[in-house]
Every structure is written in C-alpha cells, then in structure tokens.
Design a protein around this motif. Structure first.
Motif, PDB file in Angstrom:
ATOM      1  N   LEU A  51       1.168  -1.433  -0.044  1.00  0.00           N
ATOM      2  CA  LEU A  51       0.419   0.292  -0.284  1.00  0.00           C
ATOM      3  C   LEU A  51       0.798   1.253  -0.072  1.00  0.00           C
ATOM      4  N   SER A  52       2.004   1.273   1.000  1.00  0.00           N
ATOM      5  CA  SER A  52       3.148   2.380   0.930  1.00  0.00           C
ATOM      6  C   SER A  52       3.604   2.235  -0.581  1.00  0.00           C
ATOM      7  N   ASP A  53       4.408   1.862  -0.978  1.00  0.00           N
ATOM      8  CA  ASP A  53       4.735   1.149  -2.856  1.00  0.00           C
ATOM      9  C   ASP A  53       3.523   1.863  -3.552  1.00  0.00           C
ATOM     10  N   ILE A  54       2.354   1.662  -3.307  1.00  0.00           N
ATOM     11  CA  ILE A  54       1.261   1.886  -4.378  1.00  0.00           C
ATOM     12  C   ILE A  54       0.781   3.348  -4.093  1.00  0.00           C
ATOM     13  N   ASN A  55       0.916   4.138  -3.111  1.00  0.00           N
ATOM     14  CA  ASN A  55       0.378   5.665  -2.484  1.00  0.00           C
ATOM     15  C   ASN A  55       2.545   7.077  -3.559  1.00  0.00           C
ATOM     16  N   LYS A  56       3.104   6.172  -2.782  1.00  0.00           N
ATOM     17  CA  LYS A  56       3.808   6.659  -3.239  1.00  0.00           C
ATOM     18  C   LYS A  56       4.675   7.056  -5.176  1.00  0.00           C
ATOM     19  N   THR A  57       4.122   5.873  -5.612  1.00  0.00           N
ATOM     20  CA  THR A  57       4.321   5.600  -7.207  1.00  0.00           C
ATOM     21  C   THR A  57       3.092   6.844  -8.036  1.00  0.00           C
ATOM     22  N   TYR A  58       1.854   6.760  -6.374  1.00  0.00           N
ATOM     23  CA  TYR A  58       0.840   6.882  -7.099  1.00  0.00           C
ATOM     24  C   TYR A  58       1.043   8.618  -7.006  1.00  0.00           C
ATOM     25  N   ALA A  59       2.071   9.063  -5.982  1.00  0.00           N
ATOM     26  CA  ALA A  59       2.288  10.835  -5.726  1.00  0.00           C
ATOM     27  C   ALA A  59       3.149  11.228  -7.165  1.00  0.00           C
ATOM     28  N   VAL A  60       3.997   9.897  -6.657  1.00  0.00           N
ATOM     29  CA  VAL A  60       5.286  10.211  -7.756  1.00  0.00           C
ATOM     30  C   VAL A  60       4.706  10.407  -9.333  1.00  0.00           C
ATOM     31  N   ARG A  61       3.336   9.716  -9.705  1.00  0.00           N
ATOM     32  CA  ARG A  61       2.941  10.132 -11.183  1.00  0.00           C
ATOM     33  C   ARG A  61       1.835  11.279 -11.404  1.00  0.00           C
ATOM     34  N   ILE A  62       1.607  11.742  -9.767  1.00  0.00           N
ATOM     35  CA  ILE A  62       0.601  12.624  -9.664  1.00  0.00           C
ATOM     36  C   ILE A  62       1.470  13.691  -9.874  1.00  0.00           C
ATOM     37  N   ALA A  63       2.059  13.532  -9.732  1.00  0.00           N
ATOM     38  CA  ALA A  63       3.316  14.453  -9.844  1.00  0.00           C
ATOM     39  C   ALA A  63       3.829  15.434 -10.847  1.00  0.00           C
TER      40      ALA A  63
END
Length: 474
Positions: A51-63
């Motif tokens: 979940l942490s990886d998904i949230n981090k990747t999602y945040a990076v992709r959004i940025a």
C-alpha cells in the motif's frame, strides 16, 4: 471402590512418558501457532509495504503529470498570447510558470531515495529552465510589440524540441515508476502466497495436534470424573460424620453454657447469702450497741459493726464478669461506697464520691479491696467530721504513669494532729496496713494544705496473683 480402582488405573496409564509426550505436543502446537502468527504479521507488513509503494508511486505519477500539465498550460497560454496579443492569456501563463519550480522541487524530493529517477528528474531541469526562458522571451517581445521577432524566435523550433524532450522524459519517468511498482507487487504476491501456504500448514498442524490432545484429555477427564464420583461419595460420608460430631459439640457447648450460667448464679447467690449473713451479724451488733451501757464497749461494738457491714457490702455488691474470675473495680467499689454512705446516722451530712478507673481485678482481690476501702472510709466517717461538721470523702483508684494502681482516700475534715500516732498503733490502722500489704502497698498519711487527711496506697501487686490465699485472712 470399583470407581477408585478404575481411576487409579487411568492415573497409572498417564505416567511420566505420557506427560512428556503431551508436553511435547503442547510445545509443538504453541510453536505452530507462533509460526502462524508470525506469518500473519509478515502478511500484514507486506500489505502495508504494498500500500505504501502504491501510494508513493501514485503520488510521484501525479506530481509528474501535474508538472507536464503545468508545462503544457504555460506553452498553450504563451502561444495564445503570441497569436492574439490578448492580455487575458497572461494570467494563466504566469500562474503555470510560477508553479513549475515548486512542482520540480516536489518531484525531486519524492525521488530522493531512487538515484535513477532522481537523476532523470535532474536531467530535465535544465530543459525546463531553457523552455521557460524561451517562453518568457517570447512573451516579453509580444508585450513590447515586437511580434515579428517573437514569431521568428518561435519558428526556430527550439522551444518545441525542448518541450518534446521534457515530455518524453516525464513519460519515461512515469513508465519506469509503473514498471517498478508492478515488479514489487509481483514479488510481494509471491511472498504472500508462500506465507499463506505456511500459515495454512501451521494452522492445520496445530489443529491436528489440538484434536489429538483433546481426545487424550477427554479420556483422562473421564477417568478423573470417575475418581471424582468416588470422592464425592466419600465426602458425603465424611460430611455426615462431621454433621453428627458438630451436633454433639453444639449439645456439649450448650450444656457447658448452662452449667456456666448455673455456676455463675450459684456464685452470685453465695456472695449474696454471705453478705446477707454478715449484714445480719451487723444488725445483731447494732442491737447489742443499743443495749450496752459502757461507752468503751459501745465504741468497740460500733467499730466491729461497721467493719462487718463493710465486709457484707463487699460480698453483696460483688458482680463477676463472664469468666467468673474477675470484676471491674469501678463498678464494684461504686456500689460499696453507696452502701457506706447509707450507714451514716444523719445521712447527707457527709458526701462520699468515687473517682474510679475501670481496672480489672480478681474476685478475691475485689473482696479484699472492698474491705480496705470500707475500712478507710469508715475511719474518715468516724474521725474526720466530729460533731455536726459537714464534708466530703473522695475515693480514687487510678493507674499512675508507671501503670501501677493507686488507691487514695482523702477528706476535707479536721485532719490528723501532728502529735497524733493513732494511725500507727490503732486497730483500724493495723487492719489498713495488713490489707495494703497483701497488694504490696504501704499506706501513706498526709495532711492536706487546705485541711483534711489523704491516705495514699500504691497497690503494686493488685491483680498480679503473687500473694497467696492465706494473705486474705486477717
């Protein structure tokens, strides 16, 4: 008996070897349960990491997407202003440009732990800076009404090339984040599958061992139940015996209580009868006093009568405690003083006051103490208030600082003349001295400063039981 034999046989079957096997099975079951718990914990940790990886990747992709969108917005607003020179395009342009630095910095911070991605973001920073410079120059030329120069600058294609490189880099950045997330998810899924298998195996093994232990325990519980039934039958028999013994004890106790009450009544009646007999003797002496013509004989008989009356009062007023061996000095002596006050011919002329502490004394000591107090009070009544003189006699019995009972009899009468020696040789003084000696005390006579006489006796052996039975005889 058969139940007990069966229980003993079952107990013999569960010997040391059986207990060792059961202990080993319990430890193995606990180990499997712990293994299952650890597997479940690792599963939870894997899910948390995923979940942490998904949230981090999602945040990076959004940025990254927001950075791309901001560049596109800035470029579109710049081209609109270049083609129309309409100032309304400047507001969205400046807003997009002002957010580029912040978005680049946020993206750099998110990729600090990934050297490859961090280097990729750093590589496009220069292209973004060049693109922003080219767009700012174009806007400045249009603002200063040099549209031809701005058009020429745009036609060079440098801005479009920079924009294409930045966009390609960001797309590659996003694609790599997606690949990394997919690979991590695959690894976590494999680990999860292994942990689930281990968890199921551990739980299955624990369930098998628990079932085996349950079956064995049921067998032993059955054997224990048989022993319990045997013990219950024995317990019922023992309870019946105890109940019977208890009834016998209660009957014996009730009989003993009745006997104690009977003995107490007999003792009280005996004391009362002795007191009444002595009171009869006192009355006979009083009759003899009335018939005697000689003053000396009359005084001797009156003294004897008062002493007999004091002894009678001590016996009649004695009330023993529950143990039939002791009495409270304050209750006993208060009654004795009341009787002595009533012996006055003109009652009320002399007041007798008691200042008595609740000291426990033995039955024999109480009688002797009553006679001693009677003798002292009788002497004060005879000699302290000659004629019709009125006054007060105060009798005190308290413990001093050392805990020793102290008897004091003081009056506010005429006192003892300095040259008088009667208290050393008279019959009353001899009686007081002998009675005091039974308690280890010596009477001390002292004239009070305001008039009157005080007799003080420290009764060091009162209640100690150190004096013999013969000491009570005068």
């Amino acid at each position: 008996m058969s139940d007990l034999v069966d229980g003993t046989t079952a107990a013999n079957e569960s010997g040391p070897a059986s207990w060792g096997t059961r202990r080993l099975a319990v430890w193995v079951s606990l180990g499997l349960v712990c293994l299952a718990a650890m597997a479940a914990l690792m599963l939870m940790q894997g899910i948390d990491r995923q979940l942490s990886d998904i949230n981090k990747t999602y945040a990076v992709r959004i940025a990254a997407r927001e950075l791309t969108h901001a560049l596109s917005q800035a470029e579109a607003s710049q081209r609109g202003y270049l083609l129309t020179a309409d100032p309304q395009f400047l507001a969205p342009y400046r807003e997009a440009v002002s957010s580029l630095d912040r978005r680049v910095a946020a993206l750099m911070e998110m990729t600090e732990g990934d050297p490859g991605q961090s280097a990729r973001v750093a590589s496009i920073t220069g292209d973004i800076t060049s693109k922003m410079a080219e767009m700012n120059r174009t806007v400045e030329l249009v603002t200063t009404q040099r549209s031809d120069e701005a058009q020429t600058l745009t036609e060079t294609g440098m801005g479009a090339r920079l924009m294409a490189e930045v966009s390609a880099t960001l797309e590659a950045f996003i694609a790599e984040e997606d690949d990394k997330l997919a690979s991590r998810n695959q690894a976590i899924d494999q680990t999860r599958t292994g942990l689930v298998v281990a968890l199921i195996a551990a739980l299955a093994a624990a369930a098998i061992l628990a079932y085996a232990l349950l079956m064995r325990t049921q067998k032993q519980v059955s054997a224990l139940a048989q022993r319990h039934r045997g013990l219950l039958s024995q317990n019922e028999a023992l309870e019946a015996q105890v109940a019977e013994r208890t009834r016998d004890i209660q009957e014996a106790r009730a009989h003993a209580e009745r006997e104690r009450q009977r003995v107490e009544a007999l003792l009280q009646d005996t004391n009362h009868r002795i007191g009444n007999s002595l009171a009869t003797v006192s009355s006979l002496l009083a009759l003899q006093v009335m018939r005697t013509q000689s003053d000396d004989v009359r005084q001797a008989l009156e003294a004897a009568r008062l002493r007999v009356h004091a002894v009678a009062s001590a016996h009649r007023r004695l009330r023993l405690g529950d143990d039939l061996e002791s009495a409270r000095a304050n209750e006993f002596l208060a009654a004795v003083l009341e009787d002595l006050a009533e012996t006055q011919a003109d009652s009320g002329r002399i007041e007798v006051i008691g200042e008595l502490a609740p000291i426990e004394v033995g039955a024999r000591d109480a009688t002797t103490l009553g006679i001693l107090v009677g003798e002292l009070v009788t002497n004060a009544l005879k000699y302290a208030f000659p004629g019709d003189r009125e006054g007060t006699i105060t009798v005190g019995l308290v413990r001093d600082d050392a805990g020793v009972p102290v008897l004091s009899v003081r009056d506010n009468g005429v006192g003892l003349p300095v040259e008088a020696k009667e208290h050393e040789s008279g019959l009353g003084s001899v009686i007081v001295k002998q009675l005091s000696g039974q308690f280890g005390g010596i009477p001390e006579y002292e004239n009070a400063s305001g008039g009157g006489l005080e007799v003080t006796i420290r009764l060091t052996q009162l209640g100690s039981g150190t004096h013999s039975a013969e000491d009570g005889q005068l």
